[in-house]
Each structure stands twice: as structure tokens, then as C-alpha cells.
Design an enzyme around this catalytic site. Structure first.
Site, PDB file in Angstrom:
ATOM      1  N   ARG A  89     -74.991   0.377 -46.676  1.00 43.52           N
ATOM      2  CA  ARG A  89     -74.185  -0.808 -47.004  1.00 43.52           C
ATOM      3  C   ARG A  89     -73.450  -1.245 -45.751  1.00 43.52           C
ATOM      4  NH1 ARG A  89     -70.033  -0.134 -51.739  1.00 43.52           N
ATOM      5  NH2 ARG A  89     -71.853  -0.371 -53.067  1.00 43.52           N
TER       6      ARG A  89
ATOM      7  N   ARG B 295     -58.352   5.202 -53.172  1.00 44.58           N
ATOM      8  CA  ARG B 295     -59.481   4.678 -53.947  1.00 44.58           C
ATOM      9  C   ARG B 295     -60.051   3.489 -53.199  1.00 44.58           C
ATOM     10  NH1 ARG B 295     -63.405   4.702 -57.077  1.00 44.58           N
ATOM     11  NH2 ARG B 295     -63.280   4.953 -59.334  1.00 44.58           N
ATOM     12  N   LYS B 296     -61.156   2.923 -53.722  1.00 43.59           N
ATOM     13  CA  LYS B 296     -61.731   1.726 -53.103  1.00 43.59           C
ATOM     14  C   LYS B 296     -60.728   0.570 -53.150  1.00 43.59           C
ATOM     15  CE  LYS B 296     -64.895  -0.805 -55.302  1.00 43.59           C
ATOM     16  NZ  LYS B 296     -65.973  -1.271 -56.252  1.00 43.59           N
TER      17      LYS B 296
ATOM     18  N   GLY C  96     -75.720  -2.892 -64.599  1.00 44.64           N
ATOM     19  CA  GLY C  96     -76.430  -1.770 -65.215  1.00 44.64           C
ATOM     20  C   GLY C  96     -75.571  -0.753 -65.928  1.00 44.64           C
TER      21      GLY C  96
ATOM     22  N   CYS D 236     -70.516  -3.796 -61.371  1.00 47.31           N
ATOM     23  CA  CYS D 236     -70.754  -4.306 -60.011  1.00 47.31           C
ATOM     24  C   CYS D 236     -71.353  -5.707 -60.069  1.00 47.31           C
ATOM     25  CB  CYS D 236     -71.709  -3.385 -59.264  1.00 47.31           C
ATOM     26  SG  CYS D 236     -71.178  -1.674 -59.243  1.00 47.31           S
ATOM     27  N   GLY D 237     -72.097  -5.990 -61.143  1.00 49.10           N
ATOM     28  CA  GLY D 237     -72.692  -7.324 -61.310  1.00 49.10           C
ATOM     29  C   GLY D 237     -71.734  -8.279 -62.010  1.00 49.10           C
TER      30      GLY D 237
HETATM   31 FE1  SRM Z   1     -70.152  -1.277 -57.266  1.00 42.89          FE
HETATM   32  C1  SRM Z   1     -69.999   2.073 -57.627  1.00 42.89           C
HETATM   33  C2  SRM Z   1     -73.295  -1.096 -56.178  1.00 42.89           C
HETATM   34  C3  SRM Z   1     -69.948  -4.488 -56.200  1.00 42.89           C
HETATM   35  C4  SRM Z   1     -67.322  -1.689 -59.144  1.00 42.89           C
HETATM   36  N1  SRM Z   1     -71.407   0.258 -56.900  1.00 42.89           N
HETATM   37  C5  SRM Z   1     -71.155   1.571 -57.107  1.00 42.89           C
HETATM   38  C6  SRM Z   1     -72.281   2.445 -56.582  1.00 42.89           C
HETATM   39  C7  SRM Z   1     -71.894   2.888 -55.209  1.00 42.89           C
HETATM   40  C8  SRM Z   1     -72.571   3.659 -57.497  1.00 42.89           C
HETATM   41  C9  SRM Z   1     -73.491   4.654 -56.841  1.00 42.89           C
HETATM   42  O1  SRM Z   1     -73.002   5.615 -56.271  1.00 42.89           O
HETATM   43  O2  SRM Z   1     -74.690   4.464 -56.895  1.00 42.89           O
HETATM   44  C10 SRM Z   1     -73.450   1.414 -56.596  1.00 42.89           C
HETATM   45  C11 SRM Z   1     -74.504   1.603 -55.529  1.00 42.89           C
HETATM   46  C12 SRM Z   1     -75.854   1.222 -56.086  1.00 42.89           C
HETATM   47  C13 SRM Z   1     -76.847   0.817 -55.055  1.00 42.89           C
HETATM   48  O3  SRM Z   1     -77.731   1.631 -54.720  1.00 42.89           O
HETATM   49  O4  SRM Z   1     -76.800  -0.325 -54.626  1.00 42.89           O
HETATM   50  C14 SRM Z   1     -72.689   0.106 -56.527  1.00 42.89           C
HETATM   51  N2  SRM Z   1     -71.345  -2.508 -56.245  1.00 42.89           N
HETATM   52  C15 SRM Z   1     -72.655  -2.285 -55.991  1.00 42.89           C
HETATM   53  C16 SRM Z   1     -73.345  -3.535 -55.472  1.00 42.89           C
HETATM   54  C17 SRM Z   1     -74.443  -3.243 -54.466  1.00 42.89           C
HETATM   55  C18 SRM Z   1     -73.926  -4.330 -56.664  1.00 42.89           C
HETATM   56  C19 SRM Z   1     -74.870  -5.428 -56.234  1.00 42.89           C
HETATM   57  O5  SRM Z   1     -76.053  -5.311 -56.552  1.00 42.89           O
HETATM   58  O6  SRM Z   1     -74.452  -6.378 -55.589  1.00 42.89           O
HETATM   59  C20 SRM Z   1     -72.126  -4.293 -54.928  1.00 42.89           C
HETATM   60  C21 SRM Z   1     -71.818  -3.943 -53.503  1.00 42.89           C
HETATM   61  C22 SRM Z   1     -70.679  -4.740 -52.958  1.00 42.89           C
HETATM   62  C23 SRM Z   1     -70.430  -4.514 -51.496  1.00 42.89           C
HETATM   63  O7  SRM Z   1     -71.118  -5.146 -50.695  1.00 42.89           O
HETATM   64  O8  SRM Z   1     -69.545  -3.718 -51.165  1.00 42.89           O
HETATM   65  C24 SRM Z   1     -71.027  -3.741 -55.836  1.00 42.89           C
HETATM   66  N3  SRM Z   1     -68.839  -2.797 -57.552  1.00 42.89           N
HETATM   67  C25 SRM Z   1     -68.987  -4.070 -57.109  1.00 42.89           C
HETATM   68  C26 SRM Z   1     -68.037  -4.921 -57.766  1.00 42.89           C
HETATM   69  C27 SRM Z   1     -67.965  -6.426 -57.641  1.00 42.89           C
HETATM   70  C28 SRM Z   1     -66.967  -6.935 -56.639  1.00 42.89           C
HETATM   71  O9  SRM Z   1     -66.528  -6.217 -55.761  1.00 42.89           O
HETATM   72  O10 SRM Z   1     -66.628  -8.102 -56.778  1.00 42.89           O
HETATM   73  C29 SRM Z   1     -67.289  -4.118 -58.611  1.00 42.89           C
HETATM   74  C30 SRM Z   1     -66.180  -4.557 -59.587  1.00 42.89           C
HETATM   75  C31 SRM Z   1     -64.945  -4.940 -58.840  1.00 42.89           C
HETATM   76  C32 SRM Z   1     -64.070  -3.781 -58.487  1.00 42.89           C
HETATM   77  O11 SRM Z   1     -64.467  -2.894 -57.744  1.00 42.89           O
HETATM   78  O12 SRM Z   1     -62.930  -3.773 -58.950  1.00 42.89           O
HETATM   79  C33 SRM Z   1     -67.793  -2.783 -58.458  1.00 42.89           C
HETATM   80  N4  SRM Z   1     -68.866  -0.017 -58.187  1.00 42.89           N
HETATM   81  C34 SRM Z   1     -67.788  -0.394 -58.952  1.00 42.89           C
HETATM   82  C35 SRM Z   1     -67.175   0.776 -59.507  1.00 42.89           C
HETATM   83  C36 SRM Z   1     -65.917   0.829 -60.434  1.00 42.89           C
HETATM   84  C37 SRM Z   1     -64.685   0.904 -59.575  1.00 42.89           C
HETATM   85  C38 SRM Z   1     -63.504   1.552 -60.271  1.00 42.89           C
HETATM   86  O13 SRM Z   1     -62.366   1.316 -59.815  1.00 42.89           O
HETATM   87  O14 SRM Z   1     -63.688   2.328 -61.201  1.00 42.89           O
HETATM   88  C39 SRM Z   1     -67.945   1.877 -59.066  1.00 42.89           C
HETATM   89  C40 SRM Z   1     -67.721   3.355 -59.378  1.00 42.89           C
HETATM   90  C41 SRM Z   1     -66.642   3.955 -58.517  1.00 42.89           C
HETATM   91  O15 SRM Z   1     -66.195   3.398 -57.520  1.00 42.89           O
HETATM   92  O16 SRM Z   1     -66.240   5.052 -58.882  1.00 42.89           O
HETATM   93  C42 SRM Z   1     -69.001   1.334 -58.259  1.00 42.89           C
HETATM   94 FE1  SF4 Z   2     -75.014   0.980 -60.411  1.00 46.23          FE
HETATM   95 FE2  SF4 Z   2     -72.910  -0.630 -60.229  1.00 46.23          FE
HETATM   96 FE3  SF4 Z   2     -75.071  -1.454 -61.485  1.00 46.23          FE
HETATM   97 FE4  SF4 Z   2     -73.534   0.490 -62.539  1.00 46.23          FE
HETATM   98  S1  SF4 Z   2     -72.974  -1.619 -62.267  1.00 46.23           S
HETATM   99  S2  SF4 Z   2     -75.761   0.381 -62.434  1.00 46.23           S
HETATM  100  S3  SF4 Z   2     -72.838   1.511 -60.641  1.00 46.23           S
HETATM  101  S4  SF4 Z   2     -74.944  -0.935 -59.320  1.00 46.23           S
END
Ligand code: SRM
Ligand code: SF4
Length: 616
Positions: A137, A252-253, A532, A537-538
Site C-alpha cells: 500500500r 490506532r489507525k 466484504g 473499507c468500501g
Molecule cells: Fe480498510 C483493515 C483494505 C479503506 C476500515 N482494510 C483493512 C485490511 C488491511 C484488512 C487486512 O488485513 O487484510 C484490508 C486489506 C485488504 C487488501 O488486501 O487490500 C483493508 N481499506 C482497505 C482498502 C484497500 C479497500 C479498498 O479496496 O479500497 C482501502 C485502503 C485505503 C488506503 O489507501 O489506505 C481501505 N478501511 C478503509 C476505509 C475507508 C476510508 O478510509 O475512507 C475504512 C473505514 C474508515 C475508517 O477507517 O474509519 C477502513 N480497514 C478498516 C478497518 C476498521 C477500522 C477500525 O477502526 O476498526 C480495518 C480493520 C482494522 O484496522 O483493524 C481495516
Molecule cells: Fe477486507 Fe476491508 Fe473488504 Fe473487510 S471491508 S473484506 S477488511 S477490504
């Protein structure tokens, strides 16, 4: 599902260039000059973890009380104390070298290094789906890319098998490269750094990509050009992309977005810090009203709330730094479900939080004293400060297709990249198009699409005829009614690569929208978001229709008896809005089987009932 599209259309041979073409003499990831001077660190190449003079990086900067809280904290806190994730800035090169030399394999790596700490170097091991392969990333502040970047991405992933070597545009206007093997890391990081891109601190407890307006600098309705602001904030966070131990041990993030217009293309309302453009009532100077605390998680979703602070545009990076350092030192190190910024704000109360940030800002920037103490300014288009009822209602614009820029004679062209997935040959085609029409510039959107800016009006029709937009999967809507269900499609990674996914998303999302478009006449664009799992994330909650992976059951006859069996399913959300008047969508139906047989009739009902769709 088909994991991979054919790329034959574009008549390009598969590229087999090794990355050595891009090798430089620079030490990637972490240069000694940044930190050695004031901290007396050893050169990167001489440092080893455990050396007495190799400080615990991120941890070194934490106050004593924060370390004590972390010691009693969750298991990730303990893991970070044991060895900070920022060690990965350098260790990634050691791991890569050792694998190349054949003295180790990825399987021999400490599991915490491989699956957790490497995320500080942007590397996400996809152990469950593609063991031994990593997703990288990046950080692409404001989503600004060039044709050279796109070719580099294509060359990077193009050497891996076609079903894993792909490029994704993310919902944070960012890029993820897939299929990557650890041994190629040093050359890849060098290549990124040479091109002004970075890989650091993009996962785990770090600040995510800086989102800005995708039409910054070209938008006739722009209030603030977000580009330099986003870049400045990113440079502060990542130490110009080299890695910043000071901000490497957050609780945290953390998400930050900067909006440039009333449309809020950056989605400030779902970020930990959102900067919304607004002039100062007295001086007229353009700056930002700050909103805070927006986030999605399995446990809770939250729309941002006003902090009642106005900051000058030039102070945005300083302000974010003050908030981040305060969050670093005071955020919860306990339950990770309660460690995002909003929980700290709720603990302190908004007034207490505001005062604490104002004090922190004054302490950090004494010459700028008072910069974080100006109350939010009334938005000139609102009835009164703090209300959400605009005097002149503003409809969020659609940025796909052709639009006139503020510069005469130029247009931007927004194209749809289905579910944000780019194959290497398509990346090459995008790069060629950018060179031909937009001076090599390519921009990304949070809807996982691409914008070509500064296209000469005389060249627009030629661009629209490019094969990529006519014989492949990409498209450019010509009217408001074209591709009503595909144009606003967003999808997270899903089970193809994501280990926590409950369902496959991207392929299913594209296919469902196509099938519904074939059968229904829909006269308005409907934004459909797939995610998913409940991490969202979507961003299912911001969509007109959001589909979130979840459990479902269907009746099946087994041994002559009808039984309920578990299948991939979705929970459907309706009513989300982003823009000036944001609103989080709510659950409409739970446990719908994701099979088209069940999903299509339900989607049709929703589209007919709520969006005026009719059978063709
Ligand atoms: Fe996300 C975790 C993908 C945007 C909330 N997210 C993950 C992980 C790393 C889980 C994992 O370990 O596999 C996913 C990686 C999958 C992969 O192979 O791509 C993943 N998140 C994504 C992406 C790639 C989705 C996409 O297809 O676009 C986005 C990458 C953004 C970037 O460039 O950094 C992505 N994730 C988001 C968003 C949307 C946003 O930021 O507007 C959110 C909701 C907003 C937020 O964070 O408040 C989001 N992702 C999460 C969370 C829940 C966070 C929490 O506080 O609980 C997790 C799980 C975690 O962090 O524990 C997570
Ligand atoms: Fe993976 Fe994020 Fe999609 Fe859940 S919402 S399946 S953590 S990429």
C-alpha cells in the site's frame, strides 16, 4: 468468479522487465541524514535491532506514562513495545537481501515481522489468500500520479503471475500493488522513492493516505487548492516519505482528509480529521473549519462532529501534527475497538479536547500562538454557523466524463475504472493516454476512478475514442444517464486477497451492476458500494445502496431433508450521503444470500421503489 480479465485487447506484450532497471544508489526507506544529525543514530546500513544505541524508534518518543499504559495494553501494544514497527523501514531491506541470497525464506521470518511490522513499510502479507505474496500500500497524497508512476506500477506487478500481479485504486485515493515477493522489495522501494512516492506507514497504527480534492487546481467551483496542503501534511507525517519514528507508535489507525469545495469529494465526514474549506468571516482569508472523529469499524460507525475550530490553510499541517502527537500520547492503549480518536474526544468532552489541542499547538509552535483557538467560521452558504441547511442548496457534482476547467480551453475527463482494479497492460495504456492528452498527469478519486486533467478541448473527442475506453472494461459516461449503476460503483478488496473478507466483492459488484443495467431502465446514477465485511473499507454507509458481506442461510435439500445451510451473504444499507449534508446509510435488510438468484430480485425492488427504475 474470474479473478483476472484478459488484457489482450490492448495488443501489448506482457512486460518482463526486472526492476533492476530502476535501481539507484540511494538507501531507500530511511536515509541517515534525516535523523542522524539530531539523534545520533547509526547509519541505516550499520544498524541492527537490539544494538544498544539503536533506539526503539517510535517507542523512544512516547512519554513515560504512555509507555506504562502500553505495557498494560492490548497485544499489539506489547508487540510494538517489544520492537517498534518502524524497524521495518530498514529491516525490509535486510529481509529482501537475505531471501535473494538464499539464506532465508519468507516462511522463516518471525511471524510478527512478516504479518504485522512490515505494514510500517507498507507491506501487507496476504498469508491467507496468497501465502508468501505481499500487497504494497503506497501513499499518494491527494491522489496525484504521473504516467511514469503508472508504468512503474505496471512493470512492478507485471513480473508476477497474472492472477495476482494487479494494481488497485483504493477508497483513499491511493494505490495498492499486489502479488509482490519480498525479495524484490529494495528495488521496488528505491523505484518509488526515486519517483517521489512512498510506501511508509500506510498500515496498522499509522496515518493513512492523505485525501484531497481530485480536481484541485482545475475546478471552477474550487474554494481551496488542496494539493500542497495534502502534500505538506503527508510530508510532516512520513518525514517526506522516508519514515517518521515520531509518529510510528500511535494507538490506532488515523485518517485525514482535506476538502476543496462544497462537494466534499474527499469525504471529510468519515475521517478522524476533516478539513472543510471556509473563509474567515473577518479577514476573508480562506481556511478550514475542522470536523473530527468520523470512522467506521465493526463495533461502531460514526460521522464526524464539528470541533468548532477554524484554522488558516497554511497552518493545516501544524494543526494535524498537534492533534496527532496529542492522540499518540493520550489515546487509549487498551481495547483496540475503542482506540480511535473519537473515543479520546468523548472521554475528555469536546471542550476539553479543543483546549488540549490549542495548548499543544501553542507549546509546539510558540510563534504561531492562538492558531488553533479561532472558533469555527460561519459558512457563508449556510443559514447560520453550525447548521446544515444551506441557503443555496448544493448538489454534489459528478466528476466522471468531460468537464470544463477553470482554465479556458481545457477540460478534465473522468473515467470509470471498474471497482478500481487495473491490470498491468491497462496501466500502460493509461500512461500512454496521459502522455498524449494530459501532460502525463493522472489523478485518482476515492470512488476508485481516474481523472485526466488539463486536456485541450480540441483533443477531447480523440481521447474519448481511445481503445481503452471503447473495447475494454473502462468507460466514460457521455450523459448523466449512461451506466447508471456502474459509474458510481465502489468495492473493497474482498476475499480474493483480503483474509478477513466474508465474501468475494469486486467481480461480483461489477457483474451485478451490469446485469441490472441490462434488465432495468434507471434514469439517475445510483452509487452502489460493496464491502466484504463490517470493517467497511468500501464505505457501505455512504452509498445510496451499500452491500456489506455477512452471513446468510438458504434452504437446501440434503439427503431428502430440507436444511438451512450457510452461504455468502450481504446486509443491505440504504440512504447514505456524502457531500455538504452527509448522512450515514442504515441497514435495510440483513442476511441476503449473495447469489444473483436471490440478490437480483431484491436489488430490482429497491431500485424500482427508491430510484424510479423500470423493467426494460
Ligand atoms: Fe480498510 C483493515 C483494505 C479503506 C476500515 N482494510 C483493512 C485490511 C488491511 C484488512 C487486512 O488485513 O487484510 C484490508 C486489506 C485488504 C487488501 O488486501 O487490500 C483493508 N481499506 C482497505 C482498502 C484497500 C479497500 C479498498 O479496496 O479500497 C482501502 C485502503 C485505503 C488506503 O489507501 O489506505 C481501505 N478501511 C478503509 C476505509 C475507508 C476510508 O478510509 O475512507 C475504512 C473505514 C474508515 C475508517 O477507517 O474509519 C477502513 N480497514 C478498516 C478497518 C476498521 C477500522 C477500525 O477502526 O476498526 C480495518 C480493520 C482494522 O484496522 O483493524 C481495516
Ligand atoms: Fe477486507 Fe476491508 Fe473488504 Fe473487510 S471491508 S473484506 S477488511 S477490504
Amino acid at each position: 468468479t474470474t479473478p483476472h480479465r484478459s488484457t489482450k485487447e490492448f495488443g501489448r506484450k506482457k512486460r518482463m522487465l526486472r526492476l533492476s532497471k530502476f535501481t539507484t544508489t540511494a538507501t531507500a526507506g530511511f536515509t541517515e541524514s534525516s535523523y542522524d544529525d539530531d539523534n545520533g543514530y547509526k547509519k541505516a546500513s550499520e544498524r541492527r535491532f537490539g544494538d544498544s544505541d539503536w533506539p526503539q524508534y517510535g517507542t523512544k518518543y512516547l512519554p513515560k506514562q504512555t509507555i506504562e499504559r502500553a505495557e498494560r495494553g492490548n497485544k499489539i501494544e506489547k508487540l510494538k513495545l517489544e520492537k517498534c514497527g518502524s524497524a521495518a523501514f530498514e529491516e525490509v531491506h535486510e529481509f529482501a537481501a537475505a531471501i535473494r541470497e538464499g539464506t532465508t525464506t519468507w516462511e522463516d521470518l518471525d511471524i510478527d515481522d512478516a504479518d504485522v511490522r512490515l505494514k510500517w513499510a507498507g507491506l501487507f502479507h496476504r498469508r491467507k489468500r496468497t501465502p508468501g505474496r505481499f500487497m504494497m500500500r503506497l501513499k499518494v497524497p491527494n491522489g496525484l500520479l504521473t504516467s511514469d508512476h503508472m508504468r512503474f506500477f505496471a512493470d512492478t506487478v507485471g513480473i508476477y503471475p497474472a492472477d495476482v500481479g494487479v494494481i488497485d485504486i483504493t477508497t483513499r485515493q491511493n494505490i495498492q500493488l499486489r502479488g509482490i515477493e519480498l525479495q524484490d522489495m529494495t528495488e521496488l522501494i528505491d523505484g518509488l522513492q526515486m519517483r517521489g512516492l512512498s510506501n511508509v506507514q500506510s498500515g496498522m497504527d499509522n496515518v493513512r493516505n492523505l485525501v484531497g480534492s481530485p480536481i484541485a487546481g482545475i475546478d471552477p467551483e474550487e474554494l481551496v487548492d488542496t494539493r500542497d496542503i495534502a502534500k505538506d501534511i503527508d510530508a510532516m507525517i512520513t518525514n517526506d516519505g522516508k519514515g517518521n519514528p515520531k509518529l510510528a507508535n500511535l494507538p490506532r489507525k488515523f485518517n485525514i482528509a482535506v476538502s476543496g469545495s462544497r462537494d466534499d469529494f474527499a469525504h471529510t465526514s468519515i475521517n478522524d480529521i476533516g478539513l472543510r474549506p471556509c473563509p474567515n468571516k473577518e479577514s476573508g482569508e480562506m481556511g478550514f473549519n475542522v470536523i473530527v472523529g468520523g470512522y467506521f469499524s465493526i463495533k461502531r460507525v460514526m460521522e464526524s462532529i464539528p470541533m468548532d475550530i477554524w484554522i488558516k490553510a497554511e497552518d493545516a499541517a501544524r494543526f494535524c501534527e498537534a492533534v496527532l502527537l496529542y492522540f499518540r500520547d493520550n489515546g487509549s492503549r487498551g481495547d483496540r475497538q475503542k482506540a480511535r480518536l473519537i473515543w479520546l474526544i468523548e472521554d475528555m468532552g469536546m471542550e476539553g479536547f479543543r483546549q488540549a489541542i490549542s495548548d499543544k499547538y501553542d507549546e509546539m509552535f510558540p510563534k504561531k500562538k492562538g492558531g488553533a483557538a479561532i472558533p469555527a467560521q460561519p459558512e457563508p452558504w449556510a443559514v447560520a454557523a453550525g447548521t446544515n441547511t444551506p441557503t443555496q442548496p448544493h448538489k454534489k457534482r459528478d466528476i466522471l466524463r468531460v468537464h470544463s476547467q477553470k482554465q479556458e480551453g481545457l477540460s478534465w475527463v473522468g473515467i470509470n475504472v471498474p471497482a478500481g482494479r487495473i491490470l498491468p497492460d491497462e496501466a500502460m495504456a493509461l500512461a500512454d493516454i496521459a502522455d498524449k492528452y494530459s501532460q502525463g498527469e493522472i489523478r485518482l478519486t476515492v470512488e476508485q476512478n481516474v481523472i485526466f486533467p488539463n486536456v485541450n478541448n480540441t483533443k477531447v473527442s480523440e481521447l474519448l475514442q481511445e481503445p481503452l475506453f471503447n473495447i475494454g472494461h473502462y468507460f466514460i459516461p457521455k450523459t448523466d444517464k449512461d451506466f447508471p449503476l456502474s459509474r458510481g460503483l465502489v468495492s473493497c478488496t474482498g476475499s480474493q486477497f483480503c483474509g478477513v473478507a466474508l465474501i468475494e466483492t469486486k467481480n461480483r459488484a461489477i457483474e451485478l451492476s451490469k446485469r441490472l443495467e441490462e434488465e432495468l431502465k434507471v434514469d439517475m446514477p445510483v452509487r452502489i458500494h460493496w464491502t466484504g465485511c463490517p470493517n467497511s473499507c468500501g464505505q457501505a454507509q455512504v452509498a445510496d445502496i451499500g452491500l456489506m458481506g455477512g452471513p446468510a442461510r438458504v434452504e437446501k435439500e440434503i439427503d431428502g431433508k430440507v436444511k438451512k445451510v450457510a452461504v455468502e451473504g450481504v446486509n443491505i444499507f440504504l440512504g447514505g450521503k456524502v457531500g455538504e449534508d452527509p448522512f450515514l446509510g442504515e441497514v435495510y435488510k440483513k442476511g441476503v444470500p449473495a447469489d444473483y438468484k436471490y440478490l437480483i430480485p431484491i436489488m430490482k425492488d429497491i431500485l424500482k421503489e427508491k430510484f424510479g427504475a423500470m423493467e426494460k
